[in-house]
Design an enzyme around this catalytic site. Structure first.
Site, PDB file in Angstrom:
ATOM      1  CG  ASP A   1      -2.121   1.537   1.806  1.00  0.00           C
ATOM      2  OD1 ASP A   1      -2.519   1.899   0.073  1.00  0.00           O
ATOM      3  OD2 ASP A   1      -1.502   2.392   2.045  1.00  0.00           O
ATOM      4  CB  SER A   2      -0.025   4.821  -0.341  1.00  0.00           C
ATOM      5  OG  SER A   2      -1.023   4.697   0.992  1.00  0.00           O
TER       6      SER A   2
ATOM      7  CE1 TYR B   1       2.669   5.413  -3.551  1.00  0.00           C
ATOM      8  CE2 TYR B   1       1.508   4.220  -3.898  1.00  0.00           C
ATOM      9  CZ  TYR B   1       2.217   4.558  -3.427  1.00  0.00           C
ATOM     10  OH  TYR B   1       3.553   3.299  -3.884  1.00  0.00           O
TER      11      TYR B   1
ATOM     12  CB  CYS C   1      -3.442   0.527  -2.356  1.00  0.00           C
ATOM     13  SG  CYS C   1      -3.354   2.430  -2.718  1.00  0.00           S
ATOM     14  CG  ASN C   2      -9.651   0.790  -3.170  1.00  0.00           C
ATOM     15  OD1 ASN C   2     -10.527  -0.011  -3.842  1.00  0.00           O
ATOM     16  ND2 ASN C   2      -9.418   0.993  -2.261  1.00  0.00           N
TER      17      ASN C   2
ATOM     18  CB  CYS D   1      -9.635   5.204   0.156  1.00  0.00           C
ATOM     19  SG  CYS D   1      -7.828   5.216   1.117  1.00  0.00           S
TER      20      CYS D   1
ATOM     21  CG  HIS E   1      -5.008   5.086   4.168  1.00  0.00           C
ATOM     22  ND1 HIS E   1      -4.408   4.239   3.224  1.00  0.00           N
ATOM     23  CD2 HIS E   1      -4.168   5.334   4.689  1.00  0.00           C
ATOM     24  CE1 HIS E   1      -2.997   5.072   3.232  1.00  0.00           C
ATOM     25  NE2 HIS E   1      -2.367   5.273   4.034  1.00  0.00           N
TER      26      HIS E   1
HETATM   27  N1  DGL Z   1      -5.468   3.209   0.250  1.00  0.00           N
HETATM   28  C1  DGL Z   1      -4.684   3.951  -0.766  1.00  0.00           C
HETATM   29  C2  DGL Z   1      -5.946   3.317  -1.529  1.00  0.00           C
HETATM   30  O1  DGL Z   1      -7.291   2.367  -0.984  1.00  0.00           O
HETATM   31  C3  DGL Z   1      -4.396   5.189  -1.221  1.00  0.00           C
HETATM   32  C4  DGL Z   1      -4.072   5.843  -0.110  1.00  0.00           C
HETATM   33  C5  DGL Z   1      -3.360   7.404  -0.684  1.00  0.00           C
HETATM   34  O2  DGL Z   1      -4.077   8.398  -0.894  1.00  0.00           O
HETATM   35  O3  DGL Z   1      -2.128   7.359  -1.174  1.00  0.00           O
HETATM   36  O4  DGL Z   1      -6.890   3.706  -2.326  1.00  0.00           O
END
Ligand code: DGL
Length: 260
Positions: A7-8, A39, A70-71, A183, A185
């Protein structure tokens, strides 16, 4: 061999937790691209480059599969990664389909899809919505602030709730049958979403579906088992050995246990 999860930042920990429950007899390598998070506020080509570099590193450590937890990273780079490697590569997708399905069988209310700005702009998301949502019941809301709060390990309601309330102020909670956390997070704030919507509104994420998909693929390829739930953590290519950082990760698992 381990399963690589990337993941980011810390969002993928929510997926790792699900994996440890559903696939306890595996070992894992968790990669957080802490140097480059977030990201979701970058351009798609930038994210694609970062994800490809991260996966090159992870595959270089000798993993048997990669889960892009991570989406945003999935939408930016999953095809490039799949084309490059022969090992299974599993990604995330916002849980739009189950949310729209639920709404159809429920009171025909609306669906709110939350994600990073990059995911919200992404054509793949718009195509997914067009395929599942014939009645135009889906609304889209980027919440980049939640990634920033999470990366600061800020789970304080006094800080996060005002942000969420402000972002949701144009929406009437009672109109929503489901809210999609698109997301990884955002899952750390599931309790706060629950507080801001009526009890009937389901807060949906794609974690379990993704890990089930990983399990199915590993089973089909006879790659299952061989570990004991051991996890090694990497921060943008550097092995995490600092007790304070590892302790922080442990606290994230505890938070998830509390709110799920
Ligand atoms: N956790 C990430 C997602 O599922 C993105 C978070 C980020 O912006 O880095 O999209």
């Amino acid at each position: 061999m381990r399963i690589g999860i990337m993941d980011s930042g810390i969002g993928g920990i929510t997926v790792l937790r699900e994996a440890l429950k559903l696939l306890p007899n595996e070992d894992y390598l968790y990669f957080a691209d802490t140097e480059n998070v977030p990201y979701g506020e970058k351009t798609k080509p930038e994210v694609m480059r970062l994800v490809c570099e991260a996966v090159d590193f992870i595959v270089g450590q000798g993993v048997k599969a990669v889960l892009v937890a991570c989406n945003t990273a999935t939408y930016a780079a999953i095809e490039s990664i799949r084309a490059k490697y022969s090992i299974p590569v599993v990604g995330m997708e916002p849980a739009v389909k189950p949310a729209v399905e639920r709404s159809r069988n429920g009171a025909h209310k609306r669906v709110l899809v939350t994600a990073t700005p990059m995911t919200i702009k992404e054509e793949k998301l718009h195509n997914l919505i067009a395929r599942s949502d014939s009645e135009e019941i889906v609304d889209l809301l980027p919440l980049p602030g939640l990634v920033r709060f999470a990366e600061r390990y800020c789970f304080d309601e006094n800080e996060v709730l005002p942000y969420l309330k402000e972002r949701l102020s144009a929406y009437n909670g009672a109109d929503y049958e489901a809210v999609v956390l698109g997301c990884t997070h955002f899952i750390f704030y599931k309790d706060m979403f629950r507080r801001l919507f009526p009890p009937e509104t389901e807060i949906i994420d794609g974690n379990l579906g993704t890990v089930r998909n990983l399990k199915r693929i590993l089973t089909e390829k006879s790659l299952l088992n061989g570990g004991s739930g051991d996890v090694v953590f990497y921060s943008s290519g550097v092995k995490v050995e600092d007790a304070a950082i590892l302790g922080g990760y442990k606290k994230l698992f505890e938070r998830l246990d509390d709110i799920m």
